[in-house]
Write an enzyme that holds these catalytic residues in place. Structure first.
Site, PDB file in Angstrom:
ATOM      1  N   HIS A  30       3.403   6.849  -9.885  1.00 15.55           N
ATOM      2  CA  HIS A  30       4.451   6.947  -8.872  1.00 15.55           C
ATOM      3  C   HIS A  30       5.809   6.868  -9.549  1.00 15.55           C
ATOM      4  O   HIS A  30       5.959   6.222 -10.598  1.00 15.55           O
ATOM      5  CB  HIS A  30       4.292   5.876  -7.780  1.00 15.55           C
ATOM      6  CG  HIS A  30       4.393   4.454  -8.243  1.00 15.55           C
ATOM      7  ND1 HIS A  30       5.600   3.808  -8.427  1.00 15.55           N
ATOM      8  CD2 HIS A  30       3.443   3.542  -8.540  1.00 15.55           C
ATOM      9  CE1 HIS A  30       5.381   2.565  -8.805  1.00 15.55           C
ATOM     10  NE2 HIS A  30       4.071   2.369  -8.899  1.00 15.55           N
TER      11      HIS A  30
ATOM     12  N   ASP B 264       8.678   6.053  -7.719  1.00 13.65           N
ATOM     13  CA  ASP B 264       9.594   5.126  -7.045  1.00 13.65           C
ATOM     14  C   ASP B 264       9.463   3.734  -7.640  1.00 13.65           C
ATOM     15  O   ASP B 264       8.475   3.417  -8.321  1.00 13.65           O
ATOM     16  CB  ASP B 264       9.335   5.087  -5.527  1.00 13.65           C
ATOM     17  CG  ASP B 264       7.948   4.592  -5.154  1.00 13.65           C
ATOM     18  OD1 ASP B 264       6.969   4.908  -5.869  1.00 13.65           O
ATOM     19  OD2 ASP B 264       7.820   3.874  -4.143  1.00 13.65           O
TER      20      ASP B 264
ATOM     21  N   ASP C 181       6.632  -1.096 -13.959  1.00 13.77           N
ATOM     22  CA  ASP C 181       6.011  -0.557 -12.726  1.00 13.77           C
ATOM     23  C   ASP C 181       6.826   0.606 -12.216  1.00 13.77           C
ATOM     24  O   ASP C 181       7.650   0.432 -11.338  1.00 13.77           O
ATOM     25  CB  ASP C 181       5.893  -1.686 -11.700  1.00 13.77           C
ATOM     26  CG  ASP C 181       5.055  -1.306 -10.495  1.00 13.77           C
ATOM     27  OD1 ASP C 181       4.532  -0.187 -10.459  1.00 13.77           O
ATOM     28  OD2 ASP C 181       4.942  -2.117  -9.567  1.00 13.77           O
TER      29      ASP C 181
ATOM     30  N   GLU D 200       5.268   5.000  -3.325  1.00 14.55           N
ATOM     31  CA  GLU D 200       4.047   4.183  -3.489  1.00 14.55           C
ATOM     32  C   GLU D 200       4.287   2.745  -3.086  1.00 14.55           C
ATOM     33  O   GLU D 200       3.369   2.054  -2.637  1.00 14.55           O
ATOM     34  CB  GLU D 200       3.575   4.243  -4.948  1.00 14.55           C
ATOM     35  CG  GLU D 200       2.212   3.591  -5.192  1.00 14.55           C
ATOM     36  CD  GLU D 200       2.264   2.103  -5.501  1.00 14.55           C
ATOM     37  OE1 GLU D 200       1.206   1.448  -5.511  1.00 14.55           O
ATOM     38  OE2 GLU D 200       3.376   1.575  -5.747  1.00 14.55           O
ATOM     39  N   GLU D 201       5.537   2.274  -3.262  1.00 12.12           N
ATOM     40  CA  GLU D 201       5.808   0.842  -3.100  1.00 12.12           C
ATOM     41  C   GLU D 201       6.044   0.435  -1.642  1.00 12.12           C
ATOM     42  O   GLU D 201       6.375  -0.714  -1.377  1.00 12.12           O
ATOM     43  CB  GLU D 201       7.042   0.440  -3.932  1.00 12.12           C
ATOM     44  CG  GLU D 201       6.894   0.637  -5.442  1.00 12.12           C
ATOM     45  CD  GLU D 201       6.030  -0.425  -6.106  1.00 12.12           C
ATOM     46  OE1 GLU D 201       5.419  -1.242  -5.408  1.00 12.12           O
ATOM     47  OE2 GLU D 201       5.963  -0.412  -7.345  1.00 12.12           O
TER      48      GLU D 201
ATOM     49  N   GLU E 213      -0.574   2.421 -13.391  1.00  8.98           N
ATOM     50  CA  GLU E 213       0.025   1.127 -13.002  1.00  8.98           C
ATOM     51  C   GLU E 213      -0.110   0.168 -14.181  1.00  8.98           C
ATOM     52  O   GLU E 213      -1.060   0.266 -14.967  1.00  8.98           O
ATOM     53  CB  GLU E 213      -0.716   0.543 -11.788  1.00  8.98           C
ATOM     54  CG  GLU E 213      -0.596   1.362 -10.521  1.00  8.98           C
ATOM     55  CD  GLU E 213       0.714   1.116  -9.769  1.00  8.98           C
ATOM     56  OE1 GLU E 213       1.597   0.397 -10.281  1.00  8.98           O
ATOM     57  OE2 GLU E 213       0.839   1.673  -8.666  1.00  8.98           O
TER      58      GLU E 213
ATOM     59  N   HIS F 260       7.806  -5.996 -10.656  1.00  7.68           N
ATOM     60  CA  HIS F 260       8.680  -6.426  -9.556  1.00  7.68           C
ATOM     61  C   HIS F 260       9.566  -7.613  -9.941  1.00  7.68           C
ATOM     62  O   HIS F 260      10.325  -8.106  -9.104  1.00  7.68           O
ATOM     63  CB  HIS F 260       7.887  -6.782  -8.271  1.00  7.68           C
ATOM     64  CG  HIS F 260       7.042  -5.650  -7.750  1.00  7.68           C
ATOM     65  ND1 HIS F 260       6.465  -5.658  -6.508  1.00  7.68           N
ATOM     66  CD2 HIS F 260       6.685  -4.460  -8.311  1.00  7.68           C
ATOM     67  CE1 HIS F 260       5.765  -4.536  -6.317  1.00  7.68           C
ATOM     68  NE2 HIS F 260       5.887  -3.805  -7.411  1.00  7.68           N
TER      69      HIS F 260
HETATM   70  N1  LIG Z   1       1.510   0.161   1.217  1.00 13.11           N
HETATM   71  C1  LIG Z   1       1.656  -0.976   0.333  1.00 13.11           C
HETATM   72  C2  LIG Z   1       1.928  -0.501  -1.044  1.00 13.11           C
HETATM   73  C3  LIG Z   1       2.073  -1.608  -2.064  1.00 13.11           C
HETATM   74  C4  LIG Z   1       1.840  -1.152  -3.465  1.00 13.11           C
HETATM   75  C5  LIG Z   1       2.181  -2.160  -4.529  1.00 13.11           C
HETATM   76  N2  LIG Z   1       1.505  -1.805  -5.757  1.00 13.11           N
HETATM   77  C6  LIG Z   1       1.827  -2.376  -6.898  1.00 13.11           C
HETATM   78  O1  LIG Z   1       2.794  -3.095  -7.014  1.00 13.11           O
HETATM   79  C7  LIG Z   1       0.915  -2.109  -8.068  1.00 13.11           C
HETATM   80  C8  LIG Z   1       1.356  -2.874  -9.281  1.00 13.11           C
HETATM   81  C9  LIG Z   1       0.237  -3.638  -9.916  1.00 13.11           C
HETATM   82  O2  LIG Z   1      -0.341  -4.503  -9.309  1.00 13.11           O
HETATM   83  O3  LIG Z   1      -0.038  -3.358 -11.054  1.00 13.11           O
HETATM   84  C10 LIG Z   1       1.742  -3.564  -4.129  1.00 13.11           C
HETATM   85  O4  LIG Z   1       0.616  -3.974  -4.426  1.00 13.11           O
HETATM   86  O5  LIG Z   1       2.569  -4.259  -3.525  1.00 13.11           O
HETATM   87  C11 LIG Z   1       2.797  -1.861   0.871  1.00 13.11           C
HETATM   88  O6  LIG Z   1       3.752  -1.325   1.417  1.00 13.11           O
HETATM   89  O7  LIG Z   1       2.721  -3.086   0.739  1.00 13.11           O
END
Ligand SMILES: N[C@@H](CCC[C@H](NC(=O)CCC(=O)O)C(=O)O)C(=O)O
Length: 428
Positions: free
Chosen positions: A100, A102, A143, A176-177, A205, A402
């Site tokens: 991703h 973003d 990330d 994606e975030e 990731e 993050h």
């Molecule tokens: N629809 C969900 C998307 C959240 C995605 C996000 N992914 C990562 O941060 C992957 C990074 C990693 O763990 O290596 C998350 O898990 O928050 C939403 O809006 O919450």
């Protein structure tokens, strides 16, 4: 790798990256990474970066490039018989490399900087692993712009069947975030499923260049507390909704999340308030408060099962994104109104395809490490749902994702790129 010179950045002798940020066809790996980092791409603002990625990929004659919204897909056709440049009569699997573009909102960590090896500005944990490497610091470093940089570099370099034993589809996607409904990869899957047909997928990731299998599911919802508005000088005439939220916060603070073993990997769950809002004015007793809760649940549970634990069977059945508040009929938040904002199922480890075996072996050879579980939610879940085996394998420490001081050693970026390049050229 301990070659000090190799990982001393030539980008920024004074510690600052040059302004600008276009990715261009003649750049080396570090420069591609710097250009990605220097292009602001917080979710909802990815268009400039998508333009830059698209232009870079379109300059590669061996790639067939598509764009849908701010998602760019580029595919080789060395083996599948659909290209006039195909001179091979053998077939080969197709592998997706997906990242991703973003990033989560900036916390005084944009624009990026290069931190010099040995000058004391690098996080001790990163410096310990890569003592001779300069480090990229800033939003998105882990990330996941380091992996994106590796994918772009490979997209340009692996330009013939002599250099890769598989066909490759590169996917650079937006959103994606944030809420699942905005996810650019999800939109491509719905509109152009043929663009992302493949035998295996690697999601870049952050994983410390190790394999993380599957992923936790995630859901986010508001727990509402209600009160009665009144003048704060005559508070006895009202009831304070923000004070009522204290019980919700106590429940969350006292919750002990489980660690759940699924097919040999341990998924650590979590339940946390991530935002809180309420109040209608500085001198009004608030009549509503919303505690925004994020539940991370192991892939042994469906979304419905996970919801039922928190809000009861009926609420789990009826509630959903866009439905509005529904009273919890059981579970941890029984009696509260729940307003569902986002929900995505997790994915089981999925480590049982031959392509995974050879990748796991290569990672083991480099690091001595076996796969572990991914705690965040990633698009391996989407690929699993499509029946495409997928793993997380990316540069950068997931523990730094993050964070305000996100950073990646350039040495890791190079080692990650070499690892993928070696596997793509040898695997069949
Ligand atoms: N629809 C969900 C998307 C959240 C995605 C996000 N992914 C990562 O941060 C992957 C990074 C990693 O763990 O290596 C998350 O898990 O928050 C939403 O809006 O919450």
């Amino acid at each position: 790798m301990t070659d000090e010179k190799k990982y001393t950045s030539t980008l920024a002798p004074d510690g600052q990256l040059a302004p600008g940020g276009k990715i261009s066809p003649d750049q080396n790996l570090d420069e591609i990474f710097a250009a990605l980092m220097h292009t602001y791409s917080v979710s909802d603002s990815e268009s400039a970066l998508a333009d830059s990625v698209e232009a870079f990929l379109r300059a590669c004659a061996h790639l067939q490039v598509h764009r849908y919204g701010d998602t760019v897909v580029a595919a080789t056709h060395f083996y599948d018989g659909t290209s006039h440049t195909n001179t091979s009569h053998t077939s080969a699997p197709r592998v997706i490399l997906a990242g991703h573009i973003d990033v989560v909102p900036v916390i005084e960590n944009f624009p990026p900087r290069i931190l010099s090896a040995g000058d004391g500005t690098i996080r001790p944990d990163v410096a310990e692993r890569y003592p001779h490497s300069d480090v990229m610091w800033g939003r998105g470093a882990t990330d996941m712009k380091a992996s994106d940089a590796a994918f772009l570099y490979l997209a340009r370099e692996l330009d013939s069947a002599e250099k890769t034993r598989v066909d490759i589809t590169y996917v650079f996607y937006d959103h994606e975030e944030v809420q699942a409904e905005k996810n650019g990869l999800g939109k491509v899957v719905a509109a152009h499923p043929d663009w992302v047909a493949a035998d295996f997928a690697i999601i870049g990731e952050p994983t410390n260049t190790l394999i993380e299998g599957g992923c936790n599911g995630t859901m986010r919802f508001d727990v509402l507390t209600h009160g009665v508005a009144a003048h704060s000088a005559r508070a006895w005439m009202g009831r304070n909704a923000i004070h009522a939220a204290a019980d919700v916060l106590r429940t969350l603070a006292e919750y002990e999340p489980a660690t759940i073993r699924v097919n040999g990997l341990e998924y650590r769950e979590g339940l946390n308030a991530t935002m809180i809002s309420g109040g209608e004015g500085t001198n009004i007793i608030p009549q509503e408060c919303r505690v925004h809760v994020n539940y991370r649940f192991a892939p042994d549970k469906t979304i419905h099962e996970a919801k039922a634990l928190l809000m009861g069977e009926e609420c789990a059945r009826v509630s959903g994104v866009g439905v509005g508040p529904v009273r919890a009929d059981g579970g941890l938040f029984a009696g509260y109104d729940i307003d569902m904002k986002d929900e995505s199922a997790g994915a089981r480890p999925g480590l049982d395809s031959p392509l995974v075996d050879s990748l796991v072996a290569r990672v083991r050879e480099r690091s001595g490490q076996e796969p572990t579980a991914k705690f965040g939610w990633t698009d391996v879940a989407r690929f699993s749902e499509l029946g495409i085996p997928a793993v997380n394998l990316g540069a950068g420490d997931p523990l730094l994702a993050h964070k305000a001081d996100e950073q990646v050693a350039l040495q890791e970026l190079h080692e990650y790129t070499d690892l993928l390049c070696g596997w793509l050229s040898e695997n069949r």
